[in-house]
Write an enzyme that holds these catalytic residues in place. Structure first.
Site, PDB file in Angstrom:
ATOM      1  N   GLY A  71       0.789  -1.212   0.000  1.00 28.75           N
ATOM      2  CA  GLY A  71       0.000   0.000   0.000  1.00 28.75           C
ATOM      3  C   GLY A  71       0.825   1.267   0.000  1.00 28.75           C
ATOM      4  CG  ASN A 152      -4.978   3.035   9.682  1.00 26.34           C
ATOM      5  OD1 ASN A 152      -5.361   4.146   9.333  1.00 26.34           O
ATOM      6  ND2 ASN A 152      -3.847   2.855  10.341  1.00 26.34           N
ATOM      7  CD  GLN A 180      -7.001  -1.805   7.837  1.00 28.43           C
ATOM      8  OE1 GLN A 180      -7.650  -2.815   8.083  1.00 28.43           O
ATOM      9  NE2 GLN A 180      -5.737  -1.668   8.225  1.00 28.43           N
ATOM     10  CB  SER A 200      -1.673  -3.826   1.407  1.00 27.15           C
ATOM     11  OG  SER A 200      -0.427  -4.366   1.766  1.00 27.15           O
ATOM     12  CB  ALA A 201      -1.454  -9.333  -0.397  1.00 26.06           C
ATOM     13  CG  HIS A 202       0.146  -7.099   5.053  1.00 28.47           C
ATOM     14  ND1 HIS A 202       0.126  -6.694   6.361  1.00 28.47           N
ATOM     15  CD2 HIS A 202       0.362  -5.981   4.316  1.00 28.47           C
ATOM     16  CE1 HIS A 202       0.324  -5.386   6.430  1.00 28.47           C
ATOM     17  NE2 HIS A 202       0.477  -4.937   5.204  1.00 28.47           N
ATOM     18  CB  THR A 238      12.419  -9.019 -10.993  1.00 28.26           C
ATOM     19  OG1 THR A 238      13.522  -8.695 -11.837  1.00 28.26           O
ATOM     20  CG2 THR A 238      11.939 -10.431 -11.282  1.00 28.26           C
ATOM     21  CB  CYS A 328       2.407   1.655   9.350  1.00 25.97           C
ATOM     22  SG  CYS A 328       1.243   0.360   8.886  1.00 25.97           S
TER      23      CYS A 328
END
Length: 377
Positions: A71, A152, A180, A200-202, A238, A328
């Site tokens: 994110g 959040n 969120q 964001s995946a996590h 990559t 964060c």
């Protein structure tokens, strides 16, 4: 000792299904996606299949999805493009956004000439839509509105449809940090006027270090990372093949179980609110976090009627993992900028704790936390 993890707004445990997909990819997709040989092409196909899957779940085109490291990078990409390349002369945001928005804007102001304005909030942290309309009507300068979908820290849900409509009426670009929201709510971008969306995946049981940015088709963005020209020239580096596949699987699983998981977690939150009120009659809730209609089912921000010394530390010692706000800020224990903005001086001195839940949380864990809180307080 029993341990309870109630800090899911910071990060979530990965699903076994996600781990399995990633482990399989690590064994099979060892080629560089930019290589032209068979191994590289196989990795590239895996990435593009994931891109199509994610796009389908958001009801957008696959060429509108850009993979990022998460994110924070995606927010940086949007905001940097806005003031550097898209002609934005004014940005309207709020003072309770994530630091991945607020700090970026302050840094950009050092080198680029644009006006930064903050929309008014009420004492619950709700965006004043009439004030937003007034701000947008005051100038014809090209404007970007940046407001998060779900806060959040306090869980407030933004009326994204209304904000998008106001932006469209005033020819303003609309960026929403939906970290969120994605994976927890139905996100159908075909029905919304959103120009940029960050995920964001996590935050939805996927891996850390990977996310994506949605950019509306008619907007051309330039990279902030240069090198190999990956992601169709929008983001060099990559691609993290295994994490991208894991993110796609996590979002697929979240969307398939969305209604069931929402109902389950919401019932946990209701039970926790009821238990807290019963055991701590003078307790308060920050923002709209106790409003089950206007806040996320995953977040509850609690304020106890006094300062409890080292409450998070003592919860930790008792096997309860929660937080005082955003996780964060490199582990910082300073007062939350969100709470500072919406609470008065005496309220901010009281002890606030953010508890956040997932599909893996249980009623028994809530009972355990209540007992530990009674002991500490």
């Amino acid at each position: 000792m029993k341990k309870v993890y109630f800090d899911n707004a910071a990060t979530t445990p990965m699903l076994k299904e996600v781990v399995d997909v990633m482990a399989k990819s690590m064994m099979e997709n060892y080629g560089n996606p930019s290589s032209i040989h068979e191994s590289g092409r196989k990795a590239k196909v895996a990435i593009e299949t994931s891109r199509k899957n994610i796009a389908k779940m958001l009801n957008v085109s696959s060429n509108e999805i850009v993979f990022t490291s998460g994110g924070t990078e995606a927010n940086n990409l949007v905001l940097s493009n806005a003031v550097k390349f898209l002609g934005v002369k004014r940005v309207i945001t709020s003072r309770i956004e994530h630091h991945a928005v607020l700090d970026v804007l302050l840094e950009l102001q050092k080198d680029y000439d644009f006006q930064l304005e903050y929309v008014k909030l009420n004492d619950k942290g709700e965006v004043d839509l009439s004030n937003l309309k007034d701000l947008l009507s005051l100038s014809d300068d090209k404007t970007l509105v940046s407001l998060m979908w779900v806060n959040n820290e306090i869980g407030n849900i933004l009326s994204v449809k209304e904000v998008g409509g106001v932006c469209k009426e005033n020819n303003a670009l609309f960026h929403t940090d939906a970290v969120q929201a994605v994976g927890h709510f139905d996100v159908d971008l075909s029905k919304l006027n959103v120009d940029f969306l960050v995920a964001s995946a996590h935050k939805f049981h996927g891996p850390k270090g990977v996310g994506f940015l949605y950019v509306k088709n008619d907007i051309a963005i330039k990279p902030i990372l240069f090198g190999g020209g990956q992601e169709k020239g929008k983001r060099s580096g990559t691609e993290n093949v295994h994490a991208i596949l894991g993110m796609s699987k996590a979002l697929e699983y979240a969307c398939e179980n969305l209604d069931k998981d929402l109902e389950y977690i919401l019932n946990l939150k209701k039970y926790f609110i009821k238990s807290l009120k019963s055991n701590f009659p003078e307790i308060s809730f920050n923002g709209l976090s106790n409003d089950i209609e206007k806040s996320s089912h995953t977040i509850l921000n609690v304020r106890f009627p006094k300062e409890v010394k080292m409450i998070l530390f003592n919860l930790d010692l008792n096997g309860v993992f929660a937080s005082g706000g955003s996780a964060c800020q490199s582990g910082a224990s300073k007062k939350s900028h969100v709470l500072i903005d919406i609470l008065n001086e005496s309220e901010i001195e009281e002890s606030s704790v953010r508890f956040s839940f997932s599909k893996f949380s249980t009623l028994e864990e809530i009972d355990f936390v209540i007992e530990k809180l009674k002991k500490i307080i």
